[in-house]
Design a protein around this motif. Structure first.
Motif, mmCIF file in Angstrom:
data_model
loop_
_atom_site.group_PDB
_atom_site.id
_atom_site.type_symbol
_atom_site.label_atom_id
_atom_site.label_comp_id
_atom_site.label_asym_id
_atom_site.label_seq_id
_atom_site.Cartn_x
_atom_site.Cartn_y
_atom_site.Cartn_z
ATOM 1 N N MET A 1 0.778 -1.074 0.004
ATOM 2 C CA MET A 1 -0.023 0.125 0.108
ATOM 3 C C MET A 1 1.027 1.350 0.076
ATOM 4 S SD MET A 1 -2.880 0.838 2.779
ATOM 5 C CE MET A 1 -2.893 2.504 3.314
ATOM 6 N N GLU A 2 0.592 1.955 -0.957
ATOM 7 C CA GLU A 2 1.456 3.243 -1.157
ATOM 8 C C GLU A 2 0.721 4.512 -0.528
ATOM 9 O OE1 GLU A 2 3.034 6.057 -4.790
ATOM 10 O OE2 GLU A 2 2.357 4.172 -5.208
ATOM 11 N N ILE A 3 1.290 5.330 0.293
ATOM 12 C CA ILE A 3 0.666 6.444 0.895
ATOM 13 C C ILE A 3 0.877 7.651 -0.164
ATOM 14 C CG2 ILE A 3 0.662 8.179 2.743
ATOM 15 C CD1 ILE A 3 1.717 5.888 4.531
ATOM 16 N N ARG A 4 -0.258 8.097 -0.657
ATOM 17 C CA ARG A 4 -0.206 9.292 -1.546
ATOM 18 C C ARG A 4 -0.806 10.558 -0.839
ATOM 19 N NH1 ARG A 4 -2.155 6.118 -6.681
ATOM 20 N NH2 ARG A 4 -3.013 4.632 -5.355
ATOM 21 N N PHE A 5 -0.248 11.637 -1.336
ATOM 22 C CA PHE A 5 -0.814 12.716 -0.863
ATOM 23 C C PHE A 5 -1.233 13.788 -1.838
ATOM 24 C CE2 PHE A 5 2.257 11.256 2.291
ATOM 25 C CZ PHE A 5 1.482 11.515 3.521
ATOM 26 N N ASP A 7 -1.677 16.902 -4.170
ATOM 27 C CA ASP A 7 -0.739 17.992 -4.536
ATOM 28 C C ASP A 7 -1.157 19.318 -4.334
ATOM 29 O OD1 ASP A 7 1.330 15.989 -5.309
ATOM 30 O OD2 ASP A 7 0.627 16.292 -7.289
ATOM 31 N N ARG A 8 -2.443 19.484 -4.193
ATOM 32 C CA ARG A 8 -2.768 20.892 -3.682
ATOM 33 C C ARG A 8 -3.152 21.189 -2.300
ATOM 34 N NH1 ARG A 8 -5.312 24.929 -6.650
ATOM 35 N NH2 ARG A 8 -6.777 26.198 -5.559
ATOM 36 N N CYS A 9 -3.967 20.311 -1.484
ATOM 37 C CA CYS A 9 -4.084 20.728 -0.212
ATOM 38 C C CYS A 9 -3.259 19.659 0.899
ATOM 39 C CB CYS A 9 -5.536 20.125 0.295
ATOM 40 S SG CYS A 9 -6.006 18.367 0.111
ATOM 41 N N HIS A 10 -2.326 18.649 0.262
ATOM 42 C CA HIS A 10 -1.358 17.994 1.003
ATOM 43 C C HIS A 10 -1.883 17.257 1.930
ATOM 44 C CE1 HIS A 10 1.435 20.413 -1.022
ATOM 45 N NE2 HIS A 10 0.935 21.534 -0.749
ATOM 46 N N GLU A 11 -3.118 16.712 1.904
ATOM 47 C CA GLU A 11 -3.630 15.653 2.749
ATOM 48 C C GLU A 11 -3.417 14.143 2.030
ATOM 49 O OE1 GLU A 11 -7.751 16.244 3.942
ATOM 50 O OE2 GLU A 11 -7.317 18.290 4.243
ATOM 51 N N SER A 12 -3.341 13.264 3.035
ATOM 52 C CA SER A 12 -3.146 12.025 2.526
ATOM 53 C C SER A 12 -4.635 11.373 1.895
ATOM 54 C CB SER A 12 -2.996 11.035 3.650
ATOM 55 O OG SER A 12 -4.010 10.878 4.537
ATOM 56 N N ILE A 13 -4.252 10.565 0.878
ATOM 57 C CA ILE A 13 -5.399 10.204 -0.067
ATOM 58 C C ILE A 13 -5.305 8.414 0.139
ATOM 59 C CG2 ILE A 13 -6.448 9.753 -2.391
ATOM 60 C CD1 ILE A 13 -5.006 12.397 -2.867
ATOM 61 N N PRO A 14 -6.175 7.896 0.548
ATOM 62 C CA PRO A 14 -6.121 6.542 1.010
ATOM 63 C C PRO A 14 -6.545 5.760 -0.510
ATOM 64 C CG PRO A 14 -8.209 7.267 2.090
ATOM 65 C CD PRO A 14 -7.515 8.606 1.805
ATOM 66 N N ASP A 15 -6.266 4.309 -0.623
ATOM 67 C CA ASP A 15 -6.545 3.769 -1.916
ATOM 68 C C ASP A 15 -7.984 3.718 -2.068
ATOM 69 O OD1 ASP A 15 -4.081 3.422 -2.469
ATOM 70 O OD2 ASP A 15 -3.784 1.499 -1.521
ATOM 71 N N ALA A 20 -13.454 4.712 -5.106
ATOM 72 C CA ALA A 20 -14.620 5.323 -5.099
ATOM 73 C C ALA A 20 -14.657 6.507 -6.197
ATOM 74 C CB ALA A 20 -14.963 5.975 -3.618
ATOM 75 N N GLY A 21 -13.760 7.012 -6.476
ATOM 76 C CA GLY A 21 -13.770 8.114 -7.570
ATOM 77 C C GLY A 21 -13.736 9.557 -6.729
ATOM 78 N N ARG A 22 -13.257 9.261 -5.589
ATOM 79 C CA ARG A 22 -12.924 10.914 -4.777
ATOM 80 C C ARG A 22 -11.640 11.362 -5.111
ATOM 81 N NH1 ARG A 22 -16.072 7.666 -0.762
ATOM 82 N NH2 ARG A 22 -14.177 7.090 -0.124
ATOM 83 N N ALA A 23 -10.909 10.554 -5.877
ATOM 84 C CA ALA A 23 -9.344 11.149 -6.009
ATOM 85 C C ALA A 23 -9.003 10.664 -7.498
ATOM 86 C CB ALA A 23 -8.340 10.529 -4.972
ATOM 87 N N ARG A 29 0.210 13.828 -11.248
ATOM 88 C CA ARG A 29 -0.159 14.674 -9.969
ATOM 89 C C ARG A 29 -1.212 14.076 -9.337
ATOM 90 N NH1 ARG A 29 -0.078 21.029 -10.458
ATOM 91 N NH2 ARG A 29 0.041 20.492 -8.408
ATOM 92 N N THR A 30 -1.333 13.630 -7.996
ATOM 93 C CA THR A 30 -2.536 13.131 -7.471
ATOM 94 C C THR A 30 -3.265 14.182 -6.661
ATOM 95 O OG1 THR A 30 -0.946 11.351 -6.996
ATOM 96 C CG2 THR A 30 -2.788 11.482 -5.676
ATOM 97 N N LEU A 31 -4.621 14.228 -6.980
ATOM 98 C CA LEU A 31 -5.467 15.325 -6.262
ATOM 99 C C LEU A 31 -6.777 14.727 -5.804
ATOM 100 C CD1 LEU A 31 -4.988 17.722 -9.247
ATOM 101 C CD2 LEU A 31 -4.125 18.073 -6.885
ATOM 102 N N HIS A 32 -7.325 15.407 -4.937
ATOM 103 C CA HIS A 32 -8.706 15.013 -4.815
ATOM 104 C C HIS A 32 -9.711 15.520 -5.867
ATOM 105 C CE1 HIS A 32 -7.212 15.018 -0.596
ATOM 106 N NE2 HIS A 32 -8.108 13.948 -0.244
ATOM 107 N N VAL A 33 -10.678 15.048 -5.912
ATOM 108 C CA VAL A 33 -11.621 15.615 -7.198
ATOM 109 C C VAL A 33 -11.956 16.955 -6.784
ATOM 110 C CG1 VAL A 33 -13.675 15.263 -8.314
ATOM 111 C CG2 VAL A 33 -12.409 13.431 -7.827
ATOM 112 N N ALA A 34 -12.622 17.367 -5.497
ATOM 113 C CA ALA A 34 -12.726 18.828 -5.063
ATOM 114 C C ALA A 34 -11.437 19.670 -5.493
ATOM 115 C CB ALA A 34 -13.367 19.027 -3.852
#
Length: 81
Positions: A1-5, A7-15, A20-23, A29-34
């Motif tokens: 399991m890779e921990i990703r953050f 790139d905009r808000c710097h919060e961790s993003i779980p797999d 679920a399509g929320r990231a 670049r890894t981003l939340h959809v919001a």
């Protein structure tokens, strides 16, 4: 399991967020959809305004044509004696 953050808000993003399509991952670049949406809206610049004005003009023309088509009178049927 890779921990990703994000790139905009710097919060961790779980797999699970990716499943679920929320990231998303865009151009490496890894981003939340919001965060991706807020980044796209806040980019600004002349191209954004040109696209907005073009969309607004297209919507206006489409509305004009639709109203004109709906206001067209029905043809009267011809009656033969």
């Amino acid at each position: 399991m890779e921990i990703r953050f994000c790139d905009r808000c710097h919060e961790s993003i779980p797999d699970a967020d990716f499943d679920a399509g929320r990231a998303v991952t865009l151009k490496g670049r890894t981003l939340h959809v919001a965060c991706a949406l807020s980044r796209a809206v806040s980019s600004g610049g002349p191209r954004t305004w040109l696209g907005f004005l073009l969309t607004l003009a297209t919507a206006g023309v489409a509305t004009f044509l639709l109203v004109r088509e709906l206001d067209r009178p029905e043809p009267k049927p011809s009656v033969s004696p």
